[in-house]
Design a protein around this motif. Structure first.
Motif, PDB file in Angstrom:
ATOM      1  N   GLN A  14      39.789  56.342  37.839  1.00  0.00           N
ATOM      2  CA  GLN A  14      40.516  55.499  38.756  1.00  0.00           C
ATOM      3  C   GLN A  14      39.396  54.904  39.496  1.00  0.00           C
ATOM      4  OE1 GLN A  14      43.101  57.690  41.169  1.00  0.00           O
ATOM      5  NE2 GLN A  14      44.217  55.865  41.963  1.00  0.00           N
ATOM      6  N   ALA A  15      38.529  55.728  39.984  1.00  0.00           N
ATOM      7  CA  ALA A  15      37.383  55.285  40.890  1.00  0.00           C
ATOM      8  C   ALA A  15      36.714  54.072  40.330  1.00  0.00           C
ATOM      9  CB  ALA A  15      36.588  56.681  41.257  1.00  0.00           C
ATOM     10  N   GLU A  16      36.240  54.269  38.766  1.00  0.00           N
ATOM     11  CA  GLU A  16      35.633  53.294  38.244  1.00  0.00           C
ATOM     12  C   GLU A  16      36.490  52.035  37.940  1.00  0.00           C
ATOM     13  OE1 GLU A  16      32.580  51.601  36.223  1.00  0.00           O
ATOM     14  OE2 GLU A  16      32.807  53.379  36.978  1.00  0.00           O
ATOM     15  N   SER A  17      37.739  51.986  37.756  1.00  0.00           N
ATOM     16  CA  SER A  17      38.636  50.793  37.808  1.00  0.00           C
ATOM     17  C   SER A  17      38.449  50.121  39.279  1.00  0.00           C
ATOM     18  CB  SER A  17      39.887  51.381  37.368  1.00  0.00           C
ATOM     19  OG  SER A  17      40.685  51.800  38.269  1.00  0.00           O
ATOM     20  N   ILE A  18      38.648  50.770  40.303  1.00  0.00           N
ATOM     21  CA  ILE A  18      38.494  50.298  41.520  1.00  0.00           C
ATOM     22  C   ILE A  18      37.077  49.613  41.716  1.00  0.00           C
ATOM     23  CG2 ILE A  18      38.315  51.023  44.073  1.00  0.00           C
ATOM     24  CD1 ILE A  18      40.570  53.114  43.371  1.00  0.00           C
ATOM     25  N   ARG A  19      35.973  50.374  41.392  1.00  0.00           N
ATOM     26  CA  ARG A  19      34.834  49.651  41.523  1.00  0.00           C
ATOM     27  C   ARG A  19      34.591  48.507  40.684  1.00  0.00           C
ATOM     28  NH1 ARG A  19      32.672  54.453  39.797  1.00  0.00           N
ATOM     29  NH2 ARG A  19      32.665  56.164  41.520  1.00  0.00           N
ATOM     30  N   ARG A  20      35.141  48.406  39.615  1.00  0.00           N
ATOM     31  CA  ARG A  20      35.111  47.375  38.558  1.00  0.00           C
ATOM     32  C   ARG A  20      35.933  46.139  39.433  1.00  0.00           C
ATOM     33  NH1 ARG A  20      37.490  49.208  33.923  1.00  0.00           N
ATOM     34  NH2 ARG A  20      35.650  50.298  33.654  1.00  0.00           N
ATOM     35  N   ARG A  21      37.152  46.406  39.927  1.00  0.00           N
ATOM     36  CA  ARG A  21      37.853  45.420  40.400  1.00  0.00           C
ATOM     37  C   ARG A  21      37.152  44.879  41.694  1.00  0.00           C
ATOM     38  NH1 ARG A  21      42.404  47.885  42.375  1.00  0.00           N
ATOM     39  NH2 ARG A  21      42.335  49.610  40.532  1.00  0.00           N
ATOM     40  N   GLU A  22      36.538  45.543  42.569  1.00  0.00           N
ATOM     41  CA  GLU A  22      35.921  45.169  43.668  1.00  0.00           C
ATOM     42  C   GLU A  22      34.819  44.350  43.130  1.00  0.00           C
ATOM     43  OE1 GLU A  22      34.627  48.572  46.022  1.00  0.00           O
ATOM     44  OE2 GLU A  22      36.867  48.726  46.817  1.00  0.00           O
ATOM     45  N   LEU A  23      33.852  44.517  42.123  1.00  0.00           N
ATOM     46  CA  LEU A  23      32.729  43.978  41.859  1.00  0.00           C
ATOM     47  C   LEU A  23      33.442  42.495  41.207  1.00  0.00           C
ATOM     48  CD1 LEU A  23      30.625  46.443  39.836  1.00  0.00           C
ATOM     49  CD2 LEU A  23      30.129  45.319  42.031  1.00  0.00           C
ATOM     50  N   GLU A  24      34.344  42.528  40.434  1.00  0.00           N
ATOM     51  CA  GLU A  24      34.802  41.143  40.161  1.00  0.00           C
ATOM     52  C   GLU A  24      35.382  40.290  41.001  1.00  0.00           C
ATOM     53  OE1 GLU A  24      38.233  42.445  37.697  1.00  0.00           O
ATOM     54  OE2 GLU A  24      36.834  43.062  35.976  1.00  0.00           O
ATOM     55  N   GLN A  25      35.898  40.918  42.165  1.00  0.00           N
ATOM     56  CA  GLN A  25      36.424  39.991  43.525  1.00  0.00           C
ATOM     57  C   GLN A  25      35.227  39.430  44.079  1.00  0.00           C
ATOM     58  OE1 GLN A  25      38.707  42.740  45.859  1.00  0.00           O
ATOM     59  NE2 GLN A  25      40.446  42.274  44.329  1.00  0.00           N
ATOM     60  N   MET A  26      33.871  40.424  44.145  1.00  0.00           N
ATOM     61  CA  MET A  26      32.869  39.888  44.908  1.00  0.00           C
ATOM     62  C   MET A  26      32.406  38.770  44.161  1.00  0.00           C
ATOM     63  SD  MET A  26      31.062  43.376  46.518  1.00  0.00           S
ATOM     64  CE  MET A  26      29.674  43.354  45.425  1.00  0.00           C
ATOM     65  N   ALA A  27      32.429  38.651  42.851  1.00  0.00           N
ATOM     66  CA  ALA A  27      31.765  37.755  41.945  1.00  0.00           C
ATOM     67  C   ALA A  27      32.391  36.494  42.187  1.00  0.00           C
ATOM     68  CB  ALA A  27      31.843  38.305  40.495  1.00  0.00           C
ATOM     69  N   GLU A  28      33.796  36.502  42.288  1.00  0.00           N
ATOM     70  CA  GLU A  28      34.719  35.371  42.677  1.00  0.00           C
ATOM     71  C   GLU A  28      34.555  34.481  43.755  1.00  0.00           C
ATOM     72  OE1 GLU A  28      38.421  36.563  42.053  1.00  0.00           O
ATOM     73  OE2 GLU A  28      38.389  37.206  39.664  1.00  0.00           O
ATOM     74  N   HIS A  29      33.973  35.398  44.985  1.00  0.00           N
ATOM     75  CA  HIS A  29      33.888  34.708  46.265  1.00  0.00           C
ATOM     76  C   HIS A  29      32.402  34.538  46.833  1.00  0.00           C
ATOM     77  CE1 HIS A  29      38.272  34.923  46.498  1.00  0.00           C
ATOM     78  NE2 HIS A  29      38.151  36.312  45.919  1.00  0.00           N
ATOM     79  N   ASP A  30      32.294  33.574  47.490  1.00  0.00           N
ATOM     80  CA  ASP A  30      31.014  33.452  48.350  1.00  0.00           C
ATOM     81  C   ASP A  30      30.732  34.329  49.255  1.00  0.00           C
ATOM     82  OD1 ASP A  30      30.107  31.452  46.699  1.00  0.00           O
ATOM     83  OD2 ASP A  30      30.837  29.959  48.002  1.00  0.00           O
ATOM     84  N   PRO A  31      29.548  34.937  49.592  1.00  0.00           N
ATOM     85  CA  PRO A  31      29.357  35.931  50.714  1.00  0.00           C
ATOM     86  C   PRO A  31      29.743  35.291  51.906  1.00  0.00           C
ATOM     87  CG  PRO A  31      27.411  35.482  49.902  1.00  0.00           C
ATOM     88  CD  PRO A  31      28.236  34.546  49.147  1.00  0.00           C
ATOM     89  N   SER A  32      30.282  35.757  52.859  1.00  0.00           N
ATOM     90  CA  SER A  32      30.756  35.511  54.414  1.00  0.00           C
ATOM     91  C   SER A  32      29.561  35.128  55.255  1.00  0.00           C
ATOM     92  CB  SER A  32      31.541  36.606  55.185  1.00  0.00           C
ATOM     93  OG  SER A  32      30.666  37.693  55.335  1.00  0.00           O
TER      94      SER A  32
END
Length: 99
Positions: A14-32
């Motif tokens: 579960q922790a690994e899937s959460i980390r993977r999802r967060e990395l995917e979201q970070m890759a999709e959006h520009d930094p603030s």
């Protein structure tokens, strides 16, 4: 809840899937804007300088660097210039022994 191997394995997955999802979201959006400002701080600037020096070392040999810094007429033996101005170890030992 009792700690068993299956529970531990489930939590790790579960922790690994959460980390993977967060990395995917970070890759999709520009930094603030706040993150971009933070990247201008000294530790990040130092990393950029170190990276640039490493690239320079790959591009340029020692002889080329000395020639660029000292001029085209630089002699290979002049790399350690200023050494003759330092005091020898014997002078230091005489001074220490006098105390």
């Amino acid at each position: 809840m009792r700690k068993t191997k299956t529970n531990e394995a489930q939590r790790q997955k579960q922790a690994e899937s959460i980390r993977r999802r967060e990395l995917e979201q970070m890759a999709e959006h520009d930094p603030s804007a706040a993150v971009k400002r933070q990247m201008q701080h000294k530790p990040y600037q130092a990393a950029a300088l170190i990276r640039e020096q490493g690239e320079q070392m790959r591009r340029e040999s020692v002889d080329e660097f000395v020639a660029r810094k000292r001029g085209e007429n630089a002699v290979k033996g002049e790399i350690a210039s200023g050494q003759e101005k330092t005091k020898s170890a014997a002078t230091f030992e005489k001074r220490v022994g006098a105390d």
